[in-house]
Motif scaffolding. Structure first.
Motif, short mmCIF file in Angstrom:
data_model
loop_
_atom_site.label_atom_id
_atom_site.label_comp_id
_atom_site.label_asym_id
_atom_site.label_seq_id
_atom_site.Cartn_x
_atom_site.Cartn_y
_atom_site.Cartn_z
N ASP A 97 0.83 -1.21 0.00
CA ASP A 97 0.00 0.00 0.00
C ASP A 97 0.86 1.25 0.00
OD1 ASP A 97 -2.22 -1.61 0.03
OD2 ASP A 97 -2.56 -1.42 2.20
N PHE A 98 1.96 1.25 0.78
CA PHE A 98 2.85 2.40 0.86
C PHE A 98 3.48 2.69 -0.50
CE2 PHE A 98 7.11 4.20 1.54
CZ PHE A 98 6.75 5.39 2.14
N VAL A 99 3.95 1.65 -1.18
CA VAL A 99 4.57 1.83 -2.49
C VAL A 99 3.56 2.42 -3.47
CG1 VAL A 99 5.56 0.61 -4.46
CG2 VAL A 99 6.30 0.03 -2.16
N GLY A 100 2.31 1.95 -3.42
CA GLY A 100 1.28 2.49 -4.30
C GLY A 100 1.02 3.96 -4.04
N ARG A 101 0.99 4.34 -2.75
CA ARG A 101 0.77 5.75 -2.42
C ARG A 101 1.95 6.62 -2.87
NH1 ARG A 101 -0.94 3.40 2.50
NH2 ARG A 101 0.97 4.10 3.52
N GLU A 102 3.15 6.11 -2.71
CA GLU A 102 4.34 6.87 -3.14
C GLU A 102 4.33 7.09 -4.65
OE1 GLU A 102 7.02 8.42 -1.65
OE2 GLU A 102 5.68 8.23 0.06
N GLU A 103 3.97 6.06 -5.40
CA GLU A 103 3.91 6.20 -6.86
C GLU A 103 2.88 7.23 -7.26
OE1 GLU A 103 5.79 4.93 -9.32
OE2 GLU A 103 7.07 4.20 -7.70
N LYS A 104 1.76 7.25 -6.55
CA LYS A 104 0.72 8.23 -6.85
C LYS A 104 1.23 9.65 -6.56
CE LYS A 104 -4.13 9.17 -6.05
NZ LYS A 104 -5.35 8.77 -5.37
N ARG A 105 1.95 9.81 -5.47
CA ARG A 105 2.50 11.13 -5.14
C ARG A 105 3.50 11.58 -6.20
NH1 ARG A 105 3.42 9.03 0.40
NH2 ARG A 105 1.46 9.39 1.48
N LYS A 106 4.29 10.64 -6.74
CA LYS A 106 5.28 10.99 -7.76
C LYS A 106 4.60 11.46 -9.05
CE LYS A 106 8.97 7.94 -6.23
NZ LYS A 106 9.74 6.72 -6.54
N ARG A 107 3.48 10.86 -9.37
CA ARG A 107 2.77 11.25 -10.59
C ARG A 107 2.11 12.62 -10.46
NH1 ARG A 107 0.88 5.82 -10.40
NH2 ARG A 107 -1.09 6.58 -9.56
N LYS A 108 1.84 13.03 -9.23
CA LYS A 108 1.17 14.31 -9.00
C LYS A 108 2.10 15.45 -9.40
CE LYS A 108 -1.04 16.88 -5.30
NZ LYS A 108 -1.29 16.93 -3.87
N GLN A 109 1.53 16.45 -10.04
CA GLN A 109 2.33 17.56 -10.51
C GLN A 109 2.78 18.40 -9.31
OE1 GLN A 109 0.24 20.15 -13.15
NE2 GLN A 109 2.11 20.99 -14.03
N SER A 110 4.06 18.76 -9.32
CA SER A 110 4.58 19.56 -8.21
C SER A 110 4.22 21.02 -8.40
CB SER A 110 6.08 19.38 -8.09
OG SER A 110 6.70 19.83 -9.27
N ARG A 111 4.35 21.79 -7.32
CA ARG A 111 3.98 23.20 -7.36
C ARG A 111 5.00 23.98 -8.22
NH1 ARG A 111 2.88 26.85 -2.01
NH2 ARG A 111 2.40 28.76 -3.13
N ILE A 112 4.48 24.87 -9.03
CA ILE A 112 5.34 25.69 -9.89
C ILE A 112 5.76 26.92 -9.10
CG2 ILE A 112 5.47 27.04 -12.01
CD1 ILE A 112 3.31 25.15 -13.14
N ARG A 113 7.09 27.15 -9.03
CA ARG A 113 7.59 28.28 -8.25
C ARG A 113 8.34 29.23 -9.18
NH1 ARG A 113 9.77 24.75 -3.20
NH2 ARG A 113 7.71 24.07 -2.55
N MET A 114 8.16 30.52 -8.91
CA MET A 114 8.84 31.55 -9.72
C MET A 114 9.95 32.18 -8.87
SD MET A 114 5.76 33.45 -11.70
CE MET A 114 6.87 34.61 -12.40
N PHE A 115 11.00 32.56 -9.52
CA PHE A 115 12.08 33.24 -8.80
C PHE A 115 12.74 34.26 -9.72
CE2 PHE A 115 13.77 29.47 -10.74
CZ PHE A 115 14.95 29.89 -11.32
N ASP A 116 13.35 35.29 -9.13
CA ASP A 116 14.02 36.32 -9.90
C ASP A 116 15.48 35.96 -10.07
OD1 ASP A 116 11.75 37.82 -10.05
OD2 ASP A 116 12.15 38.91 -8.17
N GLU A 117 16.04 36.27 -11.24
CA GLU A 117 17.46 36.00 -11.48
C GLU A 117 18.26 37.24 -11.46
OE1 GLU A 117 18.36 33.54 -14.83
OE2 GLU A 117 16.76 32.18 -14.35
#
Length: 117
Positions: A97-117
């Motif tokens: 069950d843990f492995v299945g949940r981890e795989e699902k989390r990996k497929r989820k899109q991560s938050r897009i962050r902006m930064f100044d250069e």
């Protein structure tokens, strides 16, 4: 004109009624001939009320649990008798069950962050 048409209409209605009666009688005669010849009825697969009750009773005895459904039977997992084996099985289920949940989390899109250069 109406009286002449009325006579024709009544005659036609009487003829149609007589034709229906003849068709019914021919159908009945055909069924009786088939029974005498030993041919089976088209609807021989229908069950009487008593036959249905017997069938239900047999199924209940076979399943031993009248509330048992296909879904319950599908997901039924045989329990191991040995406690150590049961512990190992439970541990494996948790890991699975843990492995299945981890795989699902990996497929989820991560938050897009902006930064100044």
């Amino acid at each position: 004109k109406l009286s002449k048409i009325e006579v024709d209409i009544t005659r036609v209605l009487e003829e149609e009624k007589a034709e229906r009666e003849i068709a019914k009688l021919e159908n009945r005669a055909g069924k009786l001939q088939n029974r005498l010849a030993g041919e089976e009825d088209d609807r021989a697969w229908f069950q009487t009320k008593q036959q249905r009750q017997e069938e239900k009773r047999k199924l209940k005895q076979q399943m031993k649990d009248p509330t048992n459904t296909k879904r319950k039977m599908k997901h039924k997992v045989p329990k191991p008798m040995d406690p150590a084996e049961a512990y190992e099985q439970k541990k494996m289920d948790h890991v699975h069950d843990f492995v299945g949940r981890e795989e699902k989390r990996k497929r989820k899109q991560s938050r897009i962050r902006m930064f100044d250069e």
